[in-house]
Design a protein around this motif. Sequence first.
Motif, PDB file in Angstrom:
ATOM      1  N   ASN A 250     -18.724  69.437  19.971  1.00 18.83           N
ATOM      2  CA  ASN A 250     -17.378  69.739  20.461  1.00 18.83           C
ATOM      3  C   ASN A 250     -17.229  71.235  20.718  1.00 18.83           C
ATOM      4  OD1 ASN A 250     -16.034  67.107  20.389  1.00 18.83           O
ATOM      5  ND2 ASN A 250     -16.321  67.222  18.174  1.00 18.83           N
ATOM      6  N   VAL A 251     -16.690  71.566  21.884  1.00 18.38           N
ATOM      7  CA  VAL A 251     -16.446  72.967  22.230  1.00 18.38           C
ATOM      8  C   VAL A 251     -15.051  73.085  22.839  1.00 18.38           C
ATOM      9  CG1 VAL A 251     -18.889  73.445  22.624  1.00 18.38           C
ATOM     10  CG2 VAL A 251     -17.458  72.712  24.542  1.00 18.38           C
ATOM     11  N   GLU A 252     -14.602  74.308  22.998  1.00 16.64           N
ATOM     12  CA  GLU A 252     -13.302  74.559  23.626  1.00 16.64           C
ATOM     13  C   GLU A 252     -13.462  75.311  24.945  1.00 16.64           C
ATOM     14  OE1 GLU A 252      -9.793  74.488  22.500  1.00 16.64           O
ATOM     15  OE2 GLU A 252     -10.195  73.106  20.844  1.00 16.64           O
ATOM     16  N   SER A 253     -14.061  76.474  24.886  1.00 13.02           N
ATOM     17  CA  SER A 253     -14.104  77.350  26.056  1.00 13.02           C
ATOM     18  C   SER A 253     -15.397  77.190  26.846  1.00 13.02           C
ATOM     19  CB  SER A 253     -13.974  78.807  25.601  1.00 13.02           C
ATOM     20  OG  SER A 253     -15.145  79.203  24.896  1.00 13.02           O
ATOM     21  N   ALA A 254     -15.392  77.767  28.045  1.00 10.49           N
ATOM     22  CA  ALA A 254     -16.598  77.752  28.879  1.00 10.49           C
ATOM     23  C   ALA A 254     -17.740  78.495  28.203  1.00 10.49           C
ATOM     24  CB  ALA A 254     -16.284  78.366  30.238  1.00 10.49           C
ATOM     25  N   GLN A 255     -17.455  79.610  27.566  1.00 10.99           N
ATOM     26  CA  GLN A 255     -18.503  80.378  26.896  1.00 10.99           C
ATOM     27  C   GLN A 255     -19.114  79.590  25.742  1.00 10.99           C
ATOM     28  OE1 GLN A 255     -15.942  83.915  26.358  1.00 10.99           O
ATOM     29  NE2 GLN A 255     -17.553  85.087  27.398  1.00 10.99           N
ATOM     30  N   GLN A 256     -18.283  78.866  25.008  1.00  8.99           N
ATOM     31  CA  GLN A 256     -18.804  78.021  23.934  1.00  8.99           C
ATOM     32  C   GLN A 256     -19.671  76.898  24.498  1.00  8.99           C
ATOM     33  OE1 GLN A 256     -15.264  76.728  21.925  1.00  8.99           O
ATOM     34  NE2 GLN A 256     -14.976  78.663  20.833  1.00  8.99           N
ATOM     35  N   MET A 257     -19.243  76.339  25.634  1.00  8.17           N
ATOM     36  CA  MET A 257     -20.004  75.255  26.243  1.00  8.17           C
ATOM     37  C   MET A 257     -21.364  75.756  26.712  1.00  8.17           C
ATOM     38  SD  MET A 257     -18.848  72.574  29.247  1.00  8.17           S
ATOM     39  CE  MET A 257     -17.794  71.633  28.146  1.00  8.17           C
ATOM     40  N   LEU A 258     -21.395  76.946  27.318  1.00  6.62           N
ATOM     41  CA  LEU A 258     -22.669  77.505  27.773  1.00  6.62           C
ATOM     42  C   LEU A 258     -23.618  77.722  26.597  1.00  6.62           C
ATOM     43  CD1 LEU A 258     -24.553  78.718  29.880  1.00  6.62           C
ATOM     44  CD2 LEU A 258     -23.372  80.909  29.550  1.00  6.62           C
ATOM     45  N   LYS A 259     -23.108  78.289  25.518  1.00  8.98           N
ATOM     46  CA  LYS A 259     -23.959  78.539  24.354  1.00  8.98           C
ATOM     47  C   LYS A 259     -24.548  77.233  23.818  1.00  8.98           C
ATOM     48  CE  LYS A 259     -24.133  80.636  19.754  1.00  8.98           C
ATOM     49  NZ  LYS A 259     -24.902  79.489  19.204  1.00  8.98           N
ATOM     50  N   ALA A 260     -23.710  76.197  23.712  1.00  6.68           N
ATOM     51  CA  ALA A 260     -24.197  74.911  23.214  1.00  6.68           C
ATOM     52  C   ALA A 260     -25.268  74.350  24.134  1.00  6.68           C
ATOM     53  CB  ALA A 260     -23.034  73.939  23.074  1.00  6.68           C
ATOM     54  N   CYS A 261     -25.062  74.469  25.442  1.00  9.79           N
ATOM     55  CA  CYS A 261     -26.046  73.946  26.399  1.00  9.79           C
ATOM     56  C   CYS A 261     -27.367  74.711  26.314  1.00  9.79           C
ATOM     57  CB  CYS A 261     -25.485  74.011  27.816  1.00  9.79           C
ATOM     58  SG  CYS A 261     -24.112  72.880  28.120  1.00  9.79           S
ATOM     59  N   LEU A 262     -27.290  76.031  26.185  1.00 14.04           N
ATOM     60  CA  LEU A 262     -28.509  76.826  26.078  1.00 14.04           C
ATOM     61  C   LEU A 262     -29.267  76.511  24.788  1.00 14.04           C
ATOM     62  CD1 LEU A 262     -27.248  80.280  27.405  1.00 14.04           C
ATOM     63  CD2 LEU A 262     -28.894  78.743  28.520  1.00 14.04           C
ATOM     64  N   VAL A 277     -15.318  72.746  34.201  1.00 12.51           N
ATOM     65  CA  VAL A 277     -15.315  74.037  33.505  1.00 12.51           C
ATOM     66  C   VAL A 277     -14.388  75.016  34.224  1.00 12.51           C
ATOM     67  CG1 VAL A 277     -16.753  75.935  32.694  1.00 12.51           C
ATOM     68  CG2 VAL A 277     -17.693  73.613  32.793  1.00 12.51           C
ATOM     69  N   ALA A 278     -13.566  75.707  33.456  1.00 14.36           N
ATOM     70  CA  ALA A 278     -12.672  76.701  34.051  1.00 14.36           C
ATOM     71  C   ALA A 278     -13.486  77.800  34.732  1.00 14.36           C
ATOM     72  CB  ALA A 278     -11.773  77.300  32.973  1.00 14.36           C
ATOM     73  N   ASP A 279     -13.103  78.136  35.943  1.00 16.87           N
ATOM     74  CA  ASP A 279     -13.822  79.190  36.676  1.00 16.87           C
ATOM     75  C   ASP A 279     -13.525  80.575  36.118  1.00 16.87           C
ATOM     76  OD1 ASP A 279     -15.043  77.432  38.509  1.00 16.87           O
ATOM     77  OD2 ASP A 279     -13.211  77.355  39.703  1.00 16.87           O
ATOM     78  N   LEU A 302     -11.194  87.142  34.077  1.00 15.07           N
ATOM     79  CA  LEU A 302     -12.617  87.395  34.271  1.00 15.07           C
ATOM     80  C   LEU A 302     -13.302  86.103  34.663  1.00 15.07           C
ATOM     81  CD1 LEU A 302     -13.328  89.565  31.100  1.00 15.07           C
ATOM     82  CD2 LEU A 302     -12.834  90.360  33.421  1.00 15.07           C
ATOM     83  N   ARG A 303     -14.325  86.228  35.474  1.00 12.39           N
ATOM     84  CA  ARG A 303     -15.044  85.044  35.910  1.00 12.39           C
ATOM     85  C   ARG A 303     -15.884  84.484  34.769  1.00 12.39           C
ATOM     86  NH1 ARG A 303     -18.371  84.529  41.586  1.00 12.39           N
ATOM     87  NH2 ARG A 303     -19.028  82.352  41.336  1.00 12.39           N
ATOM     88  N   ASN A 304     -15.802  83.187  34.578  1.00 12.71           N
ATOM     89  CA  ASN A 304     -16.593  82.524  33.538  1.00 12.71           C
ATOM     90  C   ASN A 304     -18.045  82.361  33.981  1.00 12.71           C
ATOM     91  OD1 ASN A 304     -15.203  81.988  31.140  1.00 12.71           O
ATOM     92  ND2 ASN A 304     -14.055  80.314  32.075  1.00 12.71           N
ATOM     93  N   PRO A 305     -18.964  82.214  33.055  1.00 14.80           N
ATOM     94  CA  PRO A 305     -20.357  81.950  33.423  1.00 14.80           C
ATOM     95  C   PRO A 305     -20.480  80.606  34.132  1.00 14.80           C
ATOM     96  CG  PRO A 305     -20.011  81.604  31.073  1.00 14.80           C
ATOM     97  CD  PRO A 305     -18.769  82.252  31.597  1.00 14.80           C
ATOM     98  N   ASP A 306     -21.413  80.537  35.058  1.00 15.26           N
ATOM     99  CA  ASP A 306     -21.679  79.291  35.788  1.00 15.26           C
ATOM    100  C   ASP A 306     -22.720  78.504  34.992  1.00 15.26           C
ATOM    101  OD1 ASP A 306     -22.630  77.296  37.582  1.00 15.26           O
ATOM    102  OD2 ASP A 306     -21.913  78.501  39.278  1.00 15.26           O
ATOM    103  N   ILE A 307     -22.262  77.496  34.294  1.00 16.17           N
ATOM    104  CA  ILE A 307     -23.146  76.795  33.352  1.00 16.17           C
ATOM    105  C   ILE A 307     -24.276  76.084  34.077  1.00 16.17           C
ATOM    106  CG2 ILE A 307     -23.259  74.954  31.631  1.00 16.17           C
ATOM    107  CD1 ILE A 307     -20.405  75.726  30.809  1.00 16.17           C
TER     108      ILE A 307
END
Length: 400
Positions: A250-262, A277-279, A302-307
């Motif tokens: 479970n994640v909340e933000s785009a940055q958290q989602m990217l970290k989990a995916c990596l 994912v929020a842009d 700020l622009r979110n990372p492109d997962i």
Amino acid sequence: MAHLFNRNILLGVSGGIAAYKAAELIRQLQEHGANVRVVMTPGAQAFITPLTLQALSGHPVHTELLDEEAEKGMGHIELARWADLLLIAPATANVIARLSGGRAEDLLSTVALACPAPLMLAPAMNQQMWKNAGTAVNIETLAQRGAHIVGPETGEQACGDIGPGRMETPAMIAAAAASVFDTGLLAGKRVVITAGPTREALDPVRYLSNHSSGKMGYALAQAAVDAGAVTTLVSGPVNLKAPEQAGLVNVESAQQMLKACLDLTPDCDIFIACAAVADYRPAVIEQQKIKKGAEELQLTFLRNPDIVATISGLQPRPFTVGFAAETTGVIDYAKDKMQRKGLDMIVANDVSDQAIGFNSDNNAATAIWSGGEKALPCASKANIAAQIIGLIAGQISEPG
């Protein structure tokens, strides 16, 4: 164990003495986790009442081709789209003949023609009717078209004859229905799927998000599990239960989602980016609630990372699938996105159509890959997910 958790099973009951077994079959399907709705032919109603099956299934029983209560007056189309599996039990010689001939004479046969989901038949008839050459040809025709045939059993029949033609037991039929979704197409593969929205905090009580329900991503996770994959969901905030056999992060933000995916992708064979994912995210997250005061409030983003592009750019990288949820120019945008982000496949869908957009139980899409594409007509999201997983399996199995 085979299961039907959250699968939509449309049970067709036709006019044979075995129709009474439909009551027990509904119970068996529900014990496997299925949602069950029932269509009855006029003949079936002579053996068991619609009220009985309504009480057991928890839904109104459908008997009429033109349903005034249906959302758009097209009940057969709505039922056909809802189903993940059309199961006809008992399937009489008459129903089998009509399906073989592609005839649409009542609600059940019309639904069968309109339904994109798999078809399963549990034949039930007199032993001589089962042995008849015409019945044999009809069964063979339907089997060649992909229908699943369960039974019949051999034994004493209601007419006193002994031989093949008894409907298979409800327990065996339910188990066979569950096995339809256990494909083994991705046996041994590791799959990571993102799902749902992200939330980008403004202050301790407010955030920016979108309308994604996560239903498509969760349906993909179930389909991947059914295909034998070791599956992990990376999910934004949703009100859904993950498949029991899938891992959940479970994640909340785009940055958290990217970290989990990596963290997950080094051991991953297939990555499916289905999350919305929020842009952008607020440049500053206020530590206290923003108070209402000035007539205007300016925020900097700020622009979110492109997962999906980040995962696609890894070396080595998994087979990477993206989604393009658009409101205009859907196919053209999807093809451009696939090329720009170096994806192996992209699934494009038009979220401006409320019948298939966010929060809907149905979807329609086009899967696109290098050198090919396939339209996936409107059906339940579970059905669409199974088709997407099948297409992915076909791509990764091709040499080179």
